[in-house]
Design a protein around this motif. Structure first.
Motif, PDB file in Angstrom:
ATOM      1  N   ALA A  31       0.845  -1.195   0.000  1.00 20.81           N
ATOM      2  CA  ALA A  31       0.000   0.000   0.000  1.00 20.81           C
ATOM      3  C   ALA A  31       0.875   1.239   0.000  1.00 20.81           C
ATOM      4  CB  ALA A  31      -0.921   0.008   1.214  1.00 20.81           C
ATOM      5  N   ILE A  32       0.555   2.178  -0.843  1.00 23.38           N
ATOM      6  CA  ILE A  32       1.299   3.436  -0.915  1.00 23.38           C
ATOM      7  C   ILE A  32       0.761   4.407   0.129  1.00 23.38           C
ATOM      8  CG2 ILE A  32       1.836   5.418  -2.391  1.00 23.38           C
ATOM      9  CD1 ILE A  32       1.499   3.540  -4.801  1.00 23.38           C
ATOM     10  N   ASN A  33       1.669   5.019   0.894  1.00 19.89           N
ATOM     11  CA  ASN A  33       1.285   6.044   1.860  1.00 19.89           C
ATOM     12  C   ASN A  33       0.262   5.514   2.865  1.00 19.89           C
ATOM     13  OD1 ASN A  33       1.317   8.624   2.994  1.00 19.89           O
ATOM     14  ND2 ASN A  33      -0.192   9.451   1.562  1.00 19.89           N
ATOM     15  N   GLY A  34       0.553   4.334   3.404  1.00 21.00           N
ATOM     16  CA  GLY A  34      -0.394   3.683   4.306  1.00 21.00           C
ATOM     17  C   GLY A  34      -0.606   4.391   5.625  1.00 21.00           C
ATOM     18  N   SER A  35       0.326   5.259   6.022  1.00 24.04           N
ATOM     19  CA  SER A  35       0.125   6.007   7.269  1.00 24.04           C
ATOM     20  C   SER A  35      -0.266   7.460   7.008  1.00 24.04           C
ATOM     21  CB  SER A  35       1.388   5.955   8.143  1.00 24.04           C
ATOM     22  OG  SER A  35       2.490   6.530   7.473  1.00 24.04           O
ATOM     23  N   GLY A  60      -1.400   8.287  -3.274  1.00 20.66           N
ATOM     24  CA  GLY A  60      -1.731   6.871  -3.248  1.00 20.66           C
ATOM     25  C   GLY A  60      -3.199   6.556  -3.062  1.00 20.66           C
ATOM     26  N   TRP A  61      -3.993   7.531  -2.639  1.00 18.15           N
ATOM     27  CA  TRP A  61      -5.387   7.275  -2.274  1.00 18.15           C
ATOM     28  C   TRP A  61      -6.341   8.157  -3.069  1.00 18.15           C
ATOM     29  CZ3 TRP A  61      -6.319   3.233   0.891  1.00 18.15           C
ATOM     30  CH2 TRP A  61      -5.252   2.771   1.677  1.00 18.15           C
ATOM     31  N   GLN A  62      -7.505   7.601  -3.378  1.00 16.27           N
ATOM     32  CA  GLN A  62      -8.593   8.340  -3.999  1.00 16.27           C
ATOM     33  C   GLN A  62      -9.717   8.491  -2.983  1.00 16.27           C
ATOM     34  OE1 GLN A  62      -9.091   9.849  -7.109  1.00 16.27           O
ATOM     35  NE2 GLN A  62     -10.946  10.571  -6.076  1.00 16.27           N
ATOM     36  N   GLN A  80       0.377   5.763  13.937  1.00 13.05           N
ATOM     37  CA  GLN A  80       1.657   5.631  13.253  1.00 13.05           C
ATOM     38  C   GLN A  80       1.990   6.963  12.596  1.00 13.05           C
ATOM     39  OE1 GLN A  80       3.804   3.084  13.038  1.00 13.05           O
ATOM     40  NE2 GLN A  80       5.178   4.121  11.637  1.00 13.05           N
ATOM     41  N   GLY A  81       3.170   7.502  12.861  1.00 17.49           N
ATOM     42  CA  GLY A  81       3.518   8.794  12.303  1.00 17.49           C
ATOM     43  C   GLY A  81       2.716   9.915  12.950  1.00 17.49           C
ATOM     44  N   ILE A 185      -1.420  -1.540   5.983  1.00 15.02           N
ATOM     45  CA  ILE A 185      -0.310  -2.352   5.478  1.00 15.02           C
ATOM     46  C   ILE A 185      -0.883  -3.519   4.678  1.00 15.02           C
ATOM     47  CG2 ILE A 185       1.646  -3.835   6.098  1.00 15.02           C
ATOM     48  CD1 ILE A 185       1.942  -2.169   8.649  1.00 15.02           C
ATOM     49  N   VAL A 186      -0.322  -3.761   3.501  1.00 16.02           N
ATOM     50  CA  VAL A 186      -0.675  -4.936   2.704  1.00 16.02           C
ATOM     51  C   VAL A 186       0.612  -5.684   2.401  1.00 16.02           C
ATOM     52  CG1 VAL A 186      -1.782  -5.820   0.635  1.00 16.02           C
ATOM     53  CG2 VAL A 186      -2.601  -3.688   1.656  1.00 16.02           C
TER      54      VAL A 186
END
Length: 199
Positions: A31-35, A60-62, A80-81, A185-186
């Motif tokens: 996954a891109i930019n999961g946090s 990374g997200w729509q 996280q972060g 996370i994937v």
């Protein structure tokens, strides 16, 4: 204690909870930019920024539905972060990742709820290529500094070369009382890392 469920769908989804989760190997996150730390241009807002479906600020997200709130560290403490999402209804986010058909994957994420608005019981809907499962969270007794983050997850088998993951507020009515999401996370799974139980 691990809890598993069989969902009546073409793709096998195994739901699991709590400390029995085995974390993916470092660097394996698909996954891109999961946090939710990366903005397309500039730095993320330190307090709150409302994102609508016509904006592409969240790398990374729509955004789906009406809108979501991108929350920074001066408002709430993320798991996280520094950043997390507050997903009101109707609203959500989705991302399509590259997968290998027939291969098992692990999706895990951190869940909490907006402590500033009622109702305090929140409902997050997680969908994988349209197959959905709802996760509940009770924000009672939590604060902006201690949202009460819990880890939840799904094991799934990919159907195709890509898989779309979506997270949305499952409330039946429009509400500003959002469910909060972080640390998505994937990971590609090896079959010997989990046990499938049939009932």
């Amino acid at each position: 204690m691990r809890e598993t469920r069989w969902l009546p769908t073409a793709a096998l989804l195994v739901i699991y909870f709590g400390s029995t989760l085995e974390p993916p190997v470092q660097g394996e996150n698909l996954a891109i930019n999961g946090s939710f730390e990366i903005r397309a241009a500039g730095e993320p807002n330190k307090h709150i920024e409302t994102l609508t479906a016509d904006r592409n600020d969240l790398v990374g997200w729509q955004v789906t539905g009406q809108s979501i709130d991108w929350i920074g560290p001066t408002r709430w403490r993320a798991s996280q972060g520094e950043h997390c999402l507050d997903i009101d209804a109707p609203g959500g986010v989705e991302q399509t990742i590259i997968t290998v058909p027939g291969r098992p994957y692990q999706l895990q994420f951190d869940l909490a709820g907006n402590v500033e608005t009622e109702p305090l019981k929140k409902l997050l809907r997680v969908s994988i290529n349209g197959d959905s499962q709802d996760f509940s969270f009770d924000a009672s007794g939590h604060t902006r500094e201690q949202l009460g983050w819990v880890q939840r997850g799904i094991l799934f088998t990919a159907r195709g070369d890509t898989t779309t993951l979506s997270f949305s507020n499952a409330s039946a009515e429009p509400t500003a009382s959002g469910v909060t999401l972080d640390n998505v996370i994937v990971a590609d799974m090896k079959p010997d890392r989990y046990t499938v139980r049939t009932t």
